[in-house]
Design a protein around this motif. Structure first.
Motif, mmCIF file in Angstrom:
data_model
loop_
_atom_site.group_PDB
_atom_site.id
_atom_site.type_symbol
_atom_site.label_atom_id
_atom_site.label_comp_id
_atom_site.label_asym_id
_atom_site.label_seq_id
_atom_site.Cartn_x
_atom_site.Cartn_y
_atom_site.Cartn_z
ATOM 1 N N PHE A 234 0.696 -1.151 -0.224
ATOM 2 C CA PHE A 234 0.024 0.047 0.005
ATOM 3 C C PHE A 234 0.912 1.164 -0.025
ATOM 4 O O PHE A 234 2.081 1.117 0.749
ATOM 5 N N ASP A 235 0.485 2.230 -0.605
ATOM 6 C CA ASP A 235 1.457 3.519 -0.813
ATOM 7 C C ASP A 235 0.429 4.590 -1.430
ATOM 8 O O ASP A 235 -0.450 4.344 -2.133
ATOM 9 N N VAL A 236 0.911 5.721 -0.976
ATOM 10 C CA VAL A 236 0.159 7.200 -1.018
ATOM 11 C C VAL A 236 1.124 8.021 -1.514
ATOM 12 O O VAL A 236 2.288 8.350 -0.795
ATOM 13 N N HIS A 237 0.811 8.716 -2.635
ATOM 14 C CA HIS A 237 1.697 10.096 -2.785
ATOM 15 C C HIS A 237 0.882 11.145 -3.032
ATOM 16 O O HIS A 237 -0.319 11.175 -3.608
ATOM 17 N N ARG A 238 1.303 12.458 -2.496
ATOM 18 C CA ARG A 238 0.528 13.521 -2.674
ATOM 19 C C ARG A 238 0.494 14.311 -3.967
ATOM 20 O O ARG A 238 1.677 14.225 -4.408
ATOM 21 N N LEU A 268 4.536 1.626 -8.933
ATOM 22 C CA LEU A 268 5.854 0.789 -8.734
ATOM 23 C C LEU A 268 6.143 0.499 -7.379
ATOM 24 O O LEU A 268 6.578 -0.570 -6.912
ATOM 25 N N HIS A 269 5.828 1.591 -6.560
ATOM 26 C CA HIS A 269 6.233 1.316 -5.103
ATOM 27 C C HIS A 269 5.387 0.467 -4.401
ATOM 28 O O HIS A 269 5.884 -0.377 -3.598
ATOM 29 N N THR A 270 4.248 0.424 -4.632
ATOM 30 C CA THR A 270 3.471 -0.446 -3.969
ATOM 31 C C THR A 270 3.610 -2.089 -4.373
ATOM 32 O O THR A 270 3.815 -2.816 -3.503
#
Ligand code: MG
Length: 384
Positions: A234-238, A268-270
């Motif tokens: 799981f990842d989030v970017h603003r 890709l990070h997730t």
């Protein structure tokens, strides 16, 4: 160490019955050679198969069944030695080590392969073998005529591993009557290290060997000799100022950009985190600390490729990836195909093992307010 697997499959091997060479006969529904190649998947940089000119149609079917494995082929000669020489010639220049394996040993375990590779760090040649435990007799006309001392005797197996230049040089001066590659190497004065063989690494020669191989496969299946792992990410970017976002390796024009230390590819990070998760090897921040200026603006494909290589080094194959991007804008649908192709290529997977989908959050929460993009991913790893 850049390793190649060289499989000699040019023999006619019809003693096993069935009217076709044994390496193409089905073992539990799959050709022997297909199983042999599959057993090495993920362990080498290059795969070379030496074929008989008459077997190209059968080979084409195997190649179709193994789309994840890029295999070079070359044609064999009249003798095994000529075929091995042809295979050695076909190796790419960057290959430093080669494991030469019998096509008819499909039950090779990756642990045996790893033992050979590890011996090659200290020796120019290494091969698996088993000690002889039965008493040895000589016989003639159905009668025992004498006994032989079994002390110091081994039953040779493959893969037989070599530094490439060592075995090439040995073959240049080879005695064409040599029984195997170890003998060729020894004839040119090379010491060959012995590592522990495996009773199940049988060479299919006679019709009854097929039955034995099928039994071994059935037992392995029962013992669940397969390690299946699931990882989630799981990842989030603003969002911040900018004119495009990069999602799953694909650049998409947008009225804002995602912020982050790297290129902020949340997809890709997730997926990278999901692979680390399945391996229980921490998370992306531990492998690529955001505090390290080296990763500023980094292409996130570096992170994914690292996670994939960790999986491969530990003997896992990625079975599938399912990724869900959560955002209102940009619209993902028109780009999902390109993302899927990009992920498939980065992870060397067939596209039908990769899923990229998207959802909005019904205008609720931070994604609903278009403050950023979130992503969820699941991956499955399999160690055959
Ligand atoms: Mg991130």
């Amino acid at each position: 160490m850049k390793t190649a697997i060289l499989i000699v499959a040019a023999g006619r091997g019809t003693r096993a019955g069935g009217g076709i060479p044994k390496q193409y006969r089905p073992l539990n529904g799959k050709p022997v050679l297909q199983r042999t190649l599959k057993a090495f998947q993920g362990i080498a940089e290059e795969y070379v198969v030496v074929l008989h000119p008459a077997d190209q149609a059968q080979w084409a079917e195997i190649a179709r069944a193994l789309p994840q494995l890029s295999v070079k082929t070359t044609l064999g000669g009249a003798t095994r030695a000529a075929s091995v020489s042809a295979g050695l010639t076909a190796l790419s220049p960057e290959i430093t080590h080669v494991l030469i394996h019998d096509a008819a040993r499909p039950l090779i375990r990756q642990s045996t392969v790893r033992d050979v590779l590890s011996k090659l760090q200290t020796h120019k040649a290494a091969a698996p073998a088993l000690t002889v435990t039965d008493a040895l007799w000589r016989g003639e006309h159905g009668l025992v005529t004498g006994t032989a001392d079994r002390a110091g005797l081994y039953r040779a197996q493959t893969p037989q591993g070599f530094h490439v230049e060592t075995i090439r040089a040995a073959y240049r001066e080879a005695d064409l009557a040599a029984a195997d590659d170890v003998e060729v190497a020894r004839l040119s004065g090379v010491d060959v290290a012995i590592c522990e063989g495996d009773e199940e690494n049988i060479k299919i020669t006679r019709p009854e060997d097929f039955a034995r191989a099928e039994e071994i496969l059935a037992t392995r299946h029962k013992e669940r000799d397969v390690d299946i792992r699931v990882g989630n990410g799981f990842d989030v970017h603003r969002f911040g100022l900018g004119y495009h976002v990069i999602l799953c390796g694909v650049k998409i024009p947008h009225t804002r950009a995602l912020q982050g230390h790297s290129d902020a590819d949340v997809g890709l990070h997730t997926i990278t985190d999901a692979i680390y998760g399945a391996l229980a090897e921490g998370d992306i921040g531990q492998h690529f600390p955001p505090s390290d200026p080296k990763w500023k603006g980094a292409d996130s494909t570096i992170f994914l490729k690292h996670a994939v290589s960790r999986a491969t080094e530990r003997g896992f194959m990625i079975s599938n990836v399912d990724c869900t991007l959560i955002c209102e804008m940009p619209k993902i649908g028109p780009h999902a195909g390109a993302m899927r192709d990009c992920l498939a290529s980065l992870m060397a997977l067939d596209a039908d093992r990769v899923s990229v989908k998207a959802t909005t959050s019904e205008r609720l929460g931070f994604t609903g307010r278009e403050e950023g993009i979130a992503c969820l991913a699941t991956v499955t790893l399999v160690q055959p």
